[in-house]
Design an enzyme around this catalytic site. Sequence first.
Site, PDB file in Angstrom:
ATOM      1  N   GLY A 158      41.793-114.657-115.544  1.00  0.00           N
ATOM      2  CA  GLY A 158      42.593-114.943-116.566  1.00  0.00           C
ATOM      3  C   GLY A 158      42.251-114.564-117.787  1.00  0.00           C
ATOM      4  N   ARG A 159      42.630-115.456-118.918  1.00  0.00           N
ATOM      5  CA  ARG A 159      42.342-115.144-120.296  1.00  0.00           C
ATOM      6  C   ARG A 159      40.477-115.269-120.420  1.00  0.00           C
ATOM      7  NH1 ARG A 159      47.001-117.872-122.308  1.00  0.00           N
ATOM      8  NH2 ARG A 159      46.019-119.504-121.217  1.00  0.00           N
ATOM      9  N   ILE A 160      40.212-116.078-119.963  1.00  0.00           N
ATOM     10  CA  ILE A 160      38.566-116.510-120.077  1.00  0.00           C
ATOM     11  C   ILE A 160      37.688-115.484-119.266  1.00  0.00           C
ATOM     12  CG2 ILE A 160      36.742-118.099-120.026  1.00  0.00           C
ATOM     13  CD1 ILE A 160      38.775-120.310-120.835  1.00  0.00           C
ATOM     14  N   ALA A 239      34.122-123.668-116.003  1.00  0.00           N
ATOM     15  CA  ALA A 239      35.935-124.062-115.559  1.00  0.00           C
ATOM     16  C   ALA A 239      35.826-125.460-115.748  1.00  0.00           C
ATOM     17  CB  ALA A 239      36.182-123.388-114.722  1.00  0.00           C
ATOM     18  N   ARG A 240      35.939-126.099-114.107  1.00  0.00           N
ATOM     19  CA  ARG A 240      35.991-127.656-114.106  1.00  0.00           C
ATOM     20  C   ARG A 240      35.049-127.898-113.123  1.00  0.00           C
ATOM     21  NH1 ARG A 240      37.792-127.915-118.623  1.00  0.00           N
ATOM     22  NH2 ARG A 240      39.872-128.576-119.272  1.00  0.00           N
ATOM     23  N   GLU A 269      31.923-135.723-114.151  1.00  0.00           N
ATOM     24  CA  GLU A 269      31.722-135.575-115.630  1.00  0.00           C
ATOM     25  C   GLU A 269      31.933-137.008-116.142  1.00  0.00           C
ATOM     26  OE1 GLU A 269      32.918-131.795-117.156  1.00  0.00           O
ATOM     27  OE2 GLU A 269      33.155-132.714-119.040  1.00  0.00           O
ATOM     28  N   HIS A 287      29.307-129.804-121.560  1.00  0.00           N
ATOM     29  CA  HIS A 287      30.808-129.386-121.838  1.00  0.00           C
ATOM     30  C   HIS A 287      31.144-128.789-123.336  1.00  0.00           C
ATOM     31  CE1 HIS A 287      34.970-129.866-120.002  1.00  0.00           C
ATOM     32  NE2 HIS A 287      35.051-128.736-120.819  1.00  0.00           N
ATOM     33  N   GLY A 289      31.807-125.451-124.146  1.00  0.00           N
ATOM     34  CA  GLY A 289      32.704-124.259-124.095  1.00  0.00           C
ATOM     35  C   GLY A 289      33.302-123.870-125.314  1.00  0.00           C
TER      36      GLY A 289
END
Length: 321
Positions: A158-160, A239-240, A269, A287, A289
Amino acid sequence: MSAEKVLITRRVPPPAVELLREAGFAIDLCDQDDPPGRETLLARVPGAAGLVTMLSERVDGELLKAAGPSLRVVANFAVGYDNIDVAACTAAKVRVTNTPGVLTDATADLAWALILAAARRVVEGDRLVRSGQWTGWAPLQLLGLQLTGATLGLVGAGRIGTAVGLRSMGFGMRVLYSDDQVNRELEQRVGAQRLPLDQLIPAADVLSLHVPLTPQTRHLINAARLARMKATAILINTARGPVIDEAALVEALRQRRIAAAGFDVYEHEPRLTPGLAELPNAVLLPHLGSAATATRQKMSQMVAENVIAVLSGREPPNPVN
Ligand code: DGY
């Protein structure tokens, strides 16, 4: 008539608070950098018309019930919205919004920081120098993965994922990606090739995750898939956390079944899976990003614009439902 309340669950950079105040809303700001905690949230949300949440706040039936019928919008200060039960919000006629696009470049940059750090053992090197144990240059010292000519495997384009793939141009890497959709931009600009995930995994030297967290992607990278990675490969997650079975990953890293990993997100997390912090071949970031000043300010502006739109009876610029 008293001003409608907007609850903001954390200190945020400008201009969200200023824009919302100018628009005439009463701001209830949880004036702290740490998550407010569930009890505080449940106690403060009643009567709010708008709620600005961070990725750590769970928005579910219980919270919606506590908010009551005044709540019309939940504006997540993040592009990911796995913390929100969107179906419950829709059923309660609450709009959900997010902050897509503005954090693409910052997150892609950070993915590259992790790729370079893990591939070239930057953090191990830094520790060695600081330890006072470094005895000087040596032909076999901290050898890592050369990126030139290596294969970058993008799980999700996708975008990232696309932005990470395009940045590989400067490194002369071959790019593979796995996604439901054909990505013409990646194919045309870097000659990327689309492959099913189970073919991409054994071919990648750098495997970088860019999928949202959904029931389908939870533990997408599990023990079986880790076992199919090259022993020299590195795994990057911006991502996650729950996309990886972290206990399986700790074992794979410990036994050097893969060479290294770079993480910005964690399965539990902010808690770390036991063993992860002790691994020298894991680079661990908190985290970060989207943590570039300009990006966070754009996210702040977006959440305010989304809240103002919904509470003024307009369509929000970034709807999720
Ligand atoms: C997001 O936006 O989803 C990031 O994880 C936090 O900025």
